[in-house]
Design a protein around this motif. Structure first.
Motif, PDB file in Angstrom:
ATOM      1  N   PHE A  37      -6.772   3.179  -4.095  1.00  0.00           N
ATOM      2  CA  PHE A  37      -6.172   4.081  -3.119  1.00  0.00           C
ATOM      3  C   PHE A  37      -5.418   5.185  -3.845  1.00  0.00           C
ATOM      4  O   PHE A  37      -4.698   4.934  -4.806  1.00  0.00           O
ATOM      5  N   ASP A  38      -5.590   6.411  -3.368  1.00  0.00           N
ATOM      6  CA  ASP A  38      -4.901   7.558  -3.944  1.00  0.00           C
ATOM      7  C   ASP A  38      -3.512   7.652  -3.317  1.00  0.00           C
ATOM      8  O   ASP A  38      -3.358   8.018  -2.155  1.00  0.00           O
ATOM      9  N   LEU A  39      -2.503   7.296  -4.091  1.00  0.00           N
ATOM     10  CA  LEU A  39      -1.127   7.298  -3.612  1.00  0.00           C
ATOM     11  C   LEU A  39      -0.389   8.590  -3.940  1.00  0.00           C
ATOM     12  O   LEU A  39       0.796   8.728  -3.642  1.00  0.00           O
ATOM     13  N   SER A  40      -1.083   9.554  -4.536  1.00  0.00           N
ATOM     14  CA  SER A  40      -0.429  10.766  -5.034  1.00  0.00           C
ATOM     15  C   SER A  40       0.170  11.637  -3.935  1.00  0.00           C
ATOM     16  O   SER A  40       1.124  12.362  -4.170  1.00  0.00           O
ATOM     17  N   LYS A  41      -0.354  11.570  -2.735  1.00  0.00           N
ATOM     18  CA  LYS A  41       0.146  12.409  -1.636  1.00  0.00           C
ATOM     19  C   LYS A  41       1.262  11.733  -0.840  1.00  0.00           C
ATOM     20  O   LYS A  41       1.843  12.334   0.051  1.00  0.00           O
ATOM     21  N   LEU A  42       1.559  10.491  -1.154  1.00  0.00           N
ATOM     22  CA  LEU A  42       2.598   9.759  -0.443  1.00  0.00           C
ATOM     23  C   LEU A  42       3.961  10.328  -0.838  1.00  0.00           C
ATOM     24  O   LEU A  42       4.334  10.321  -2.003  1.00  0.00           O
ATOM     25  N   GLU A  43       4.698  10.837   0.157  1.00  0.00           N
ATOM     26  CA  GLU A  43       5.985  11.478  -0.126  1.00  0.00           C
ATOM     27  C   GLU A  43       7.159  10.658   0.378  1.00  0.00           C
ATOM     28  O   GLU A  43       8.176  10.551  -0.290  1.00  0.00           O
ATOM     29  N   ASP A  44       7.052  10.103   1.569  1.00  0.00           N
ATOM     30  CA  ASP A  44       8.141   9.303   2.135  1.00  0.00           C
ATOM     31  C   ASP A  44       8.077   7.894   1.576  1.00  0.00           C
ATOM     32  O   ASP A  44       7.007   7.344   1.346  1.00  0.00           O
ATOM     33  N   HIS A  45       9.246   7.300   1.379  1.00  0.00           N
ATOM     34  CA  HIS A  45       9.291   5.923   0.892  1.00  0.00           C
ATOM     35  C   HIS A  45       8.718   4.980   1.944  1.00  0.00           C
ATOM     36  O   HIS A  45       9.090   5.049   3.113  1.00  0.00           O
ATOM     37  N   LYS A  46       7.811   4.142   1.522  1.00  0.00           N
ATOM     38  CA  LYS A  46       7.148   3.184   2.408  1.00  0.00           C
ATOM     39  C   LYS A  46       7.222   1.803   1.787  1.00  0.00           C
ATOM     40  O   LYS A  46       7.396   1.647   0.579  1.00  0.00           O
ATOM     41  N   LYS A  47       7.058   0.794   2.625  1.00  0.00           N
ATOM     42  CA  LYS A  47       7.055  -0.586   2.163  1.00  0.00           C
ATOM     43  C   LYS A  47       5.820  -1.275   2.723  1.00  0.00           C
ATOM     44  O   LYS A  47       5.521  -1.149   3.917  1.00  0.00           O
ATOM     45  N   LEU A  48       5.122  -1.997   1.872  1.00  0.00           N
ATOM     46  CA  LEU A  48       3.906  -2.694   2.263  1.00  0.00           C
ATOM     47  C   LEU A  48       4.027  -4.140   1.806  1.00  0.00           C
ATOM     48  O   LEU A  48       4.281  -4.408   0.625  1.00  0.00           O
ATOM     49  N   ILE A  49       3.891  -5.079   2.737  1.00  0.00           N
ATOM     50  CA  ILE A  49       4.020  -6.503   2.428  1.00  0.00           C
ATOM     51  C   ILE A  49       2.706  -7.198   2.740  1.00  0.00           C
ATOM     52  O   ILE A  49       2.175  -7.075   3.848  1.00  0.00           O
ATOM     53  N   PHE A  50       2.190  -7.940   1.764  1.00  0.00           N
ATOM     54  CA  PHE A  50       1.006  -8.771   1.955  1.00  0.00           C
ATOM     55  C   PHE A  50       1.467 -10.220   2.012  1.00  0.00           C
ATOM     56  O   PHE A  50       2.182 -10.677   1.121  1.00  0.00           O
ATOM     57  N   LEU A  51       1.057 -10.943   3.056  1.00  0.00           N
ATOM     58  CA  LEU A  51       1.526 -12.305   3.273  1.00  0.00           C
ATOM     59  C   LEU A  51       0.576 -13.377   2.744  1.00  0.00           C
ATOM     60  O   LEU A  51       0.521 -14.481   3.269  1.00  0.00           O
ATOM     61  N   GLY A  52      -0.178 -13.069   1.722  1.00  0.00           N
ATOM     62  CA  GLY A  52      -0.953 -14.087   1.030  1.00  0.00           C
ATOM     63  C   GLY A  52      -2.256 -14.482   1.690  1.00  0.00           C
ATOM     64  O   GLY A  52      -2.730 -13.838   2.612  1.00  0.00           O
TER      65      GLY A  52
END
Length: 186
Positions: A37-52
């Motif tokens: 995934f291209d994360l270069s354009k992400l400007e705002d702080h985000k949180k991503l949680i994977f639950l296994g």
């Protein structure tokens, strides 16, 4: 929050799209294709949680695992990523890679035959993720006063609970987590 992926990739793609991350490419790691995934354009702080429970049941388990491994390897400071281990993930971390996942512990599993090369690769990827500090058993968010963990851990006299207890006693990351949370109000 992305719940049990169980060998399907769409929930990961949808989660990334919900964060406005839409550009991706296909790469390869140890002959396993994965999404970068291209994360270069992400400007705002985000949180991503994977639950296994990344691997089991669906046909894309290894692709899921490698995709997440490479996502966590991406040092983007704007996207905070958390991987909470599930009960179906733990055998890959706890068992030697020359072993296999006993069907009674991890049913249904895509790895059930001793010597499956993908089992060895899965064990290696989980080991690397653990050594890099990407894997957690739980996470406490003081801003939300919320403890996030996977829902199920199986038990048995010679089963997973014993291996899980051994893991807890040997896991520096988990011990550090507990030490850092000593001051949490009960």
């Amino acid at each position: 929050v992305v719940g049990d992926m169980e060998g399907e990739l769409l929930s990961c793609i949808v989660a990334m799209q919900s964060l406005s991350i839409t550009k991706m490419s296909v790469k390869s790691y140890c002959d396993i294709p994965y999404l970068e995934f291209d994360l270069s354009k992400l400007e705002d702080h985000k949180k991503l949680i994977f639950l296994g429970d990344i691997l089991d049941r669906g046909p894309l388990g290894m692709i899921n695992l490698v995709t997440l491994f490479k996502l966590f390897d991406n040092p983007n400071p704007v996207l905070k990523k958390t991987f909470i281990l599930g009960n179906h993930d733990l055998p890959y971390l706890l068992l030697p890679s020359s072993d296999h996942v006993p069907p009674d512990i991890n049913r249904p599993s895509i790895f059930s035959v001793k010597g499956d090369p993908n089992f060895s690769l899965a064990c290696d990827v989980f080991k690397q993720m653990n050594e890099k500090g990407y894997l957690k058993l739980a996470e406490y968010d003081p801003d939300l006063a919320q403890l996030t963990c996977h829902a199920v851990f199986t038990a048995g006299d010679n089963g997973f609970l014993k291996k899980f207890q051994k893991f807890l006693s040997q896991s520096t990351a988990f011990q550090n987590f507990l030490i850092s949370k000593k001051r949490i109000d009960q």
